[in-house]
Motif scaffolding. Structure first.
Motif, short mmCIF file in Angstrom:
data_model
loop_
_atom_site.label_atom_id
_atom_site.label_comp_id
_atom_site.label_asym_id
_atom_site.label_seq_id
_atom_site.Cartn_x
_atom_site.Cartn_y
_atom_site.Cartn_z
N TYR A 62 0.04 -27.46 -17.76
CA TYR A 62 -0.21 -26.02 -17.89
C TYR A 62 -0.37 -25.58 -19.35
N LEU A 63 0.01 -26.43 -20.31
CA LEU A 63 -0.10 -26.05 -21.72
C LEU A 63 -1.55 -26.00 -22.20
N ARG A 64 -2.45 -26.69 -21.50
CA ARG A 64 -3.88 -26.71 -21.84
C ARG A 64 -4.10 -27.17 -23.28
N THR A 65 -3.39 -28.19 -23.69
CA THR A 65 -3.53 -28.71 -25.05
C THR A 65 -4.79 -29.57 -25.15
N PRO A 66 -5.25 -29.89 -26.36
CA PRO A 66 -6.40 -30.79 -26.52
C PRO A 66 -6.13 -32.13 -25.84
N PRO A 67 -7.20 -32.84 -25.48
CA PRO A 67 -7.02 -34.08 -24.69
C PRO A 67 -6.08 -35.10 -25.34
#
Length: 707
Positions: free
Chosen positions: A395-400
């Motif tokens: 859910y943090l939607r961080t970079p890959p």
């Protein structure tokens, strides 16, 4: 062939005509030696041509003699087929480089002349296909060709003998140097308590060669035999074998393995060269009897008929050595042979450490099974929270790359905690237990033969232990994940995952409409790799004496105290493999999906315990609004994913363990029959095991001695 013979200049040292003559003997089509392409037939044809024309036979003899006299022989006998002193990495790099751009040739060396003469990598195969008697018949025709009255005979035999003697001296010095290497002495410190056989064999070699030089000069009737030298070489061989056996308990390294292989090759070559140059006393008749060999010769009517010739042991040994040198020359730039000779020994030690670890994953009785179920349940409890953290991290939607790092740390730290608490992840078992099965096969095969019933008993124990571990993981991970999702819903009045995410989780474990089983196979490969990593670090901890090194850290000693530091060092030495294997396994699981995404490849992982936890989370996220078809599909997906995890990791680990021990087990039907008999005889014990641990039967020899 006849035209080539007619153009030979006896005084020329140009090898081109000999290359052309060999091309006539070489089959035109690779691997097809039937009919006109039979190399034996070509050799017999050349023999008959030379037999019918003594002048050409003499010209060929003098031509070959000139070629031999103009070139140095020693490197051919002492270097070809023996690893260099450069080390494994340098040798591997050189072989890869020379495959694309071979080194420059020097006409001064006989070994380099082989590059021009036998340039195809499969030349050794057709040379071996020709019977020894045919080669010897050809050599005899050439060697015994009568010279003209004004011709000089040449020194080919003397030059060859001198090259063999120089090679013996070179190899002896090399064995001495390798035997005194610090790595070898470190692995077998007892060698310092007595005179090193590696040093003594060099002394004996110099004495033997000095006597041989006096014999060649005519000062003595015959040199001393090589008996004492052979005894020293046998002692060197025993030291090499002892170090290899010790490596199973003290560990090894690539450098030590490479050193042992080079040392073994040098000792073997010394044995062969000594047998060739040794002067046998014909009156004592101590040498083995000549070996009869059949070849074809033309009869009175011109038809080829069998003809029996006697090949002495030395002549047979010379042919065998020549074929060995040619094969080693043809394959000297091949990477496969280098990797096979070195990595197999290293893999043997790595898998041996893994097999000892695997003994902890095999339950002997129902009490042990209950303990295994408890350990697996603890792991299932932790995995339930690991699945929660993975969802939250998503859910943090961080970079890959950041997401891959976070996922990897979640997996790695979770698996390390499981190991520290002595819990068990079911899928970690196969890579360890496969080594244990392979080790039992090896011992049985070298002892009293392959005992299929005992092997079936071990396989049965492994089967039921893994089934109990899988049940412990799944039956606890599922309710823990459900309790977390339901508790989150009750506290926040929100679902941990929305319906879209829940359907996505269900689709991830769909065995029919998604590549879930392929992803499970990828996870199985990583499980196998983690087992190898674990064995490698266990081996490294033993070989480098990790515990003792940690105890020497003065800063930690002041911080923890001597006793605590000693316990810490011993714990790390005993558990470094498990900690490293779990940590790297987590990294492999956490980065696979991201690597697949970045490269545009359909690669990901599926693990049975996490799949069960995700199933429970999705069930709560959909408010239990799932059809029986969806439930059955998800349940089947979880257990099929687990089956693929186990089969792939177990199969790869067993295959590597068998290859490392050079075992070829071909009695699968007998093993299945033995398992069937155990199931029919005691079906309850087959799945639940005996109530009490069964002691191994007493050794009859021990009972007899006690009486």
């Amino acid at each position: 062939m006849l035209a080539t013979l007619e153009r030979i200049d006896p005084q020329s040292d140009n090898i081109d005509l000999l290359v052309e003559l060999v091309c006539h003997l070489r089959p035109r089509q690779r691997w097809v030696w039937q009919g006109q392409d039979d190399p034996a037939q070509a050799v017999r044809t050349l023999t008959q041509l030379l037999k019918g024309n003594p002048v050409q036979a003499w010209a060929l003899r003098r031509y070959i003699t000139t070629l031999l006299e103009k070139r140095r022989h020693t490197s051919l006998y002492s270097d070809i087929g023996i690893l260099s002193n450069d080390g494994f990495v340098t040798e591997l790099k050189n072989r890869i480089t020379y495959r694309f751009l071979p080194p420059a040739l020097d006409d001064l060396y006989l070994s380099d002349a082989l590059d021009q003469l036998l340039y195809r990598e499969d030349d050794y195969a057709w040379i071996r296909a020709v019977p020894d008697a045919d080669w010897m018949a050809l050599f005899d025709i050439i060697a015994n060709a009568p010279p003209p009255e004004d011709a000089t005979v040449g020194r080919a035999r003397v030059v060859t003998l001198e090259g063999l003697l120089d090679a013996i001296r070179t190899l002896s010095c090399r064995v001495c140097a390798l035997g005194l290497e610090p790595r070898l002495v470190h692995s077998y410190s007892q060698i310092e308590n007595f005179d090193s056989p590696f040093l003594m064999q060099n002394i004996e070699t110099n004495h033997y060669l000095d006597q041989y030089a006096r014999y060649l000069a005519g000062d003595i009737e015959r040199p001393d035999d090589a008996r004492h030298l052979l005894v020293m070489l046998d002692q060197c061989q025993e030291v090499v074998l002892k170090i290899r056996r010790l490596a199973l308990s003290t560990g090894t390294s690539v450098a030590l393995t490479y050193l042992l292989v080079a040392l073994q090759q040098s000792i073997d070559r010394l044995h062969k060269l000594l047998f060739l140059v040794d002067v046998h006393d014909e009156e004592t008749a101590t040498a083995p009897a000549p070996v009869p060999s059949t070849t074809l010769a033309p009869g009175p009517d011109g038809v080829l008929q069998p003809e029996t010739a006697l090949l002495s042991p030395q002549r047979l040994a010379a042919i065998a050595l020549a074929e060995e040198l040619i094969e080693a020359h043809n394959t000297k730039y091949q990477v496969r042979g280098l990797v096979r000779d070195n990595v197999d020994l290293l893999a043997r030690n790595v898998t041996e450490n893994a097999s000892r670890t695997g003994e902890h994953y095999i339950a002997e009785s129902r009490k042990d099974l209950r303990a295994m179920f408890g350990a697996a349940s603890g792991a299932g409890f932790i995995v339930g929270f690991m699945a929660l953290f993975k969802i939250l991290l998503g859910y943090l939607r961080t970079p890959p790359l950041v997401e891959a790092f976070l996922f990897s740390m979640n997996y790695s730290l979770g698996f390390v905690v499981i190991h520290l608490m002595h819990f068990t992840v079911a899928t970690k078992q196969p890579a360890m237990t496969a080594q244990r099965i392979a080790a039992s096969l090896h011992r049985a095969d070298n002892g009293r033969g392959l005992d299929v019933d005992r092997l079936a008993e071990l396989v049965n124990k492994v089967f039921r232990t893994q089934m109990v571990a899988v049940l412990g993981n799944v039956l606890v991970a599922f309710p823990v994940a459900w309790a977390i999702a339901a508790g989150y819903n009750a506290i926040t009045d929100k679902h941990l995952v929305d319906p879209i995410k829940a359907l996505h989780l269900l689709n991830d474990i769909d065995p029919i409409n998604s590549p879930a089983l392929f992803y499970a196979a990828v996870a199985g490969v990583w499980l196998f790799v983690a087992g190898l990593i674990s064995g490698y670090y266990d081996n490294k901890a033993l070989y480098t004496r990790m515990g003792q090194r940690i105890q020497q850290l003065r800063g930690l000693r002041r911080l923890l105290g001597k006793e605590r530091l000693a316990r810490l060092g011993q714990y790390i030495e005993d558990n470094l493999g498990g900690l490293a294997g779990n940590f790297f396994f987590g990294i492999l699981l956490g980065t696979t999906g991201t690597v697949g995404f970045l490269l545009g490849l359909p690669i990901d992982i599926r693990h049975i315990t996490f799949s069960a936890a995700n199933f429970a989370t999705a069930l709560v996220g959909l408010d239990y609004q799932m059809s029986w078809t969806q439930i059955a599909n998800a349940t089947a997906g979880v257990f099929l994913i687990g089956t693929v995890n186990l089969l792939v990791s177990f199969g790869l680990a067993l295959w590597v363990a068998l290859r490392a021990r050079k075992i070829r087990f071909k009695r699968g039907i007998l093993l299945l029959q033995a398992l069937g008999r155990r199931f029919i005889g005691a079906p309850v014990d087959f799945f639940l095991g005996p109530k009490h641990r069964q002691l191994p039967p007493p050794d009859p020899a021990t009972l007899k001695s006690s009486k």
